[in-house]
Design an enzyme around this catalytic site. Sequence first.
Site, PDB file in Angstrom:
ATOM      1  N   THR A 183      41.097  43.259  45.396  1.00 18.42           N
ATOM      2  CA  THR A 183      41.279  44.861  45.334  1.00 18.42           C
ATOM      3  C   THR A 183      40.612  45.859  46.231  1.00 18.42           C
ATOM      4  O   THR A 183      39.420  45.979  44.828  1.00 18.42           O
ATOM      5  CB  THR A 183      41.577  45.376  43.718  1.00 18.42           C
ATOM      6  OG1 THR A 183      42.875  44.121  43.720  1.00 18.42           O
ATOM      7  CG2 THR A 183      42.743  46.149  43.806  1.00 18.42           C
ATOM      8  N   TYR A 213      39.523  40.479  39.033  1.00 15.95           N
ATOM      9  CA  TYR A 213      40.083  39.797  37.534  1.00 15.95           C
ATOM     10  C   TYR A 213      41.294  38.673  38.439  1.00 15.95           C
ATOM     11  O   TYR A 213      41.007  38.254  39.583  1.00 15.95           O
ATOM     12  CB  TYR A 213      41.546  40.723  36.796  1.00 15.95           C
ATOM     13  CG  TYR A 213      41.723  41.335  38.554  1.00 15.95           C
ATOM     14  CD1 TYR A 213      43.155  41.530  38.598  1.00 15.95           C
ATOM     15  CD2 TYR A 213      41.189  42.900  39.478  1.00 15.95           C
ATOM     16  CE1 TYR A 213      44.280  42.209  39.436  1.00 15.95           C
ATOM     17  CE2 TYR A 213      41.709  42.908  39.378  1.00 15.95           C
ATOM     18  CZ  TYR A 213      43.630  42.954  40.357  1.00 15.95           C
ATOM     19  OH  TYR A 213      43.722  43.414  41.556  1.00 15.95           O
ATOM     20  N   THR A 281      42.708  35.248  43.309  1.00 19.61           N
ATOM     21  CA  THR A 281      41.350  36.032  42.438  1.00 19.61           C
ATOM     22  C   THR A 281      41.432  37.405  43.001  1.00 19.61           C
ATOM     23  O   THR A 281      42.410  37.990  43.928  1.00 19.61           O
ATOM     24  CB  THR A 281      40.320  35.302  42.263  1.00 19.61           C
ATOM     25  OG1 THR A 281      40.178  35.462  44.530  1.00 19.61           O
ATOM     26  CG2 THR A 281      39.940  33.834  42.078  1.00 19.61           C
ATOM     27  N   GLU A 282      41.245  38.795  42.356  1.00 24.00           N
ATOM     28  CA  GLU A 282      40.512  39.681  42.607  1.00 24.00           C
ATOM     29  C   GLU A 282      39.111  40.460  42.594  1.00 24.00           C
ATOM     30  O   GLU A 282      38.759  40.490  41.985  1.00 24.00           O
ATOM     31  CB  GLU A 282      42.285  40.715  41.889  1.00 24.00           C
ATOM     32  CG  GLU A 282      43.098  39.936  42.565  1.00 24.00           C
ATOM     33  CD  GLU A 282      43.924  40.582  43.617  1.00 24.00           C
ATOM     34  OE1 GLU A 282      43.157  41.897  44.902  1.00 24.00           O
ATOM     35  OE2 GLU A 282      44.776  39.854  44.380  1.00 24.00           O
ATOM     36  N   VAL A 283      39.182  40.298  43.932  1.00 22.69           N
ATOM     37  CA  VAL A 283      37.623  40.718  43.832  1.00 22.69           C
ATOM     38  C   VAL A 283      37.099  42.457  44.562  1.00 22.69           C
ATOM     39  O   VAL A 283      38.090  42.618  45.081  1.00 22.69           O
ATOM     40  CB  VAL A 283      36.551  39.904  44.868  1.00 22.69           C
ATOM     41  CG1 VAL A 283      35.222  40.955  45.205  1.00 22.69           C
ATOM     42  CG2 VAL A 283      36.050  38.749  44.884  1.00 22.69           C
TER      43      VAL A 283
END
Length: 314
Positions: A183, A213, A281-283
């Site tokens: 993101t 998140y 996954t959201e890094v």
Amino acid sequence: MMSSSYPIGLPNTPWGETEKAEWLSLQRIQRSYADDVLSQLDKLSSDFDVEQYGSLNYQPYAGKDYPLFAVKSRPWNPNRPTVLVTGGVHGYETSGVHGALRFLQSKATGYSEHFNLLVLPCLSPWGYETINRWTPLAVDPNRSFVENSPAQESALAMAYVASVSGPSSNKEGILAHIDLHETTDSDNSEFRPAKAARDGTVNTNWNIPDGFYLVGDTVQPAADFQRAIIESVAAVTHIAEPDEQGCLIGEPLAQPGVILYDTKAAGLCAGFSGAEYVTTTEVYPDSANSTPENCIQAQVAAVCAGLDYLLQVK
């Protein structure tokens, strides 16, 4: 927070072919899929089977086509559970691509005796080169994992995975699917305003979470699986805190660092495999506390934590 109007199209009017062509004319190659990705795949062939599963026919839009590759652990054993890892569904989300490659380079062989590993490191190479979310036709691949998909990227990936794994209802199907994303601040500055302009709607930006998140699946939330990943990644990078409403990107927390979507209904990559264990996954690469290397390490930690959890429960 409402954003300013987008420079292409008219307010409240969906784009036609003219506006899409105008948008495409503004896109520029900014990095090399061949140099950054294909060159790395060549180096993996001594330990893995590297297979071309299709080609994006983008000669009319980009002046070239893009070969698509998957990496399979060896030996492939139909009696082992299969774990699918996907990266670069959104080509601009850099650590998704390089996290998948780094996992293959540094960790995957250690899990090959337990799982069939199937890794598609870069589903959207044109998006990777142009640092873009969409296809050249202004289609979001991560809303296109549906029957009669409008995105070549999504259709080719689905067909290939089905050919390798078999129907998801069989034991040869996918046990787990980890889809690697980011993101970014550009979600608010570019991609959400562009989407609203394309669709003829009004954009309301979300709060960009500062930290890592996960997006789990509403139908199969696999809470313990998500928790194991969050706990492992927390040793590598910081986990996103919820906003004042207790949400991340407008969705309520299911548990710390985890929100849920109906991934299949939304046409998301994580939803097409029918896996029992699913996560996205959201890094957050734009954090003052992150570096490109740290983001890659977070992606690798997420994949390894998911696999370690599966080793304990299966």
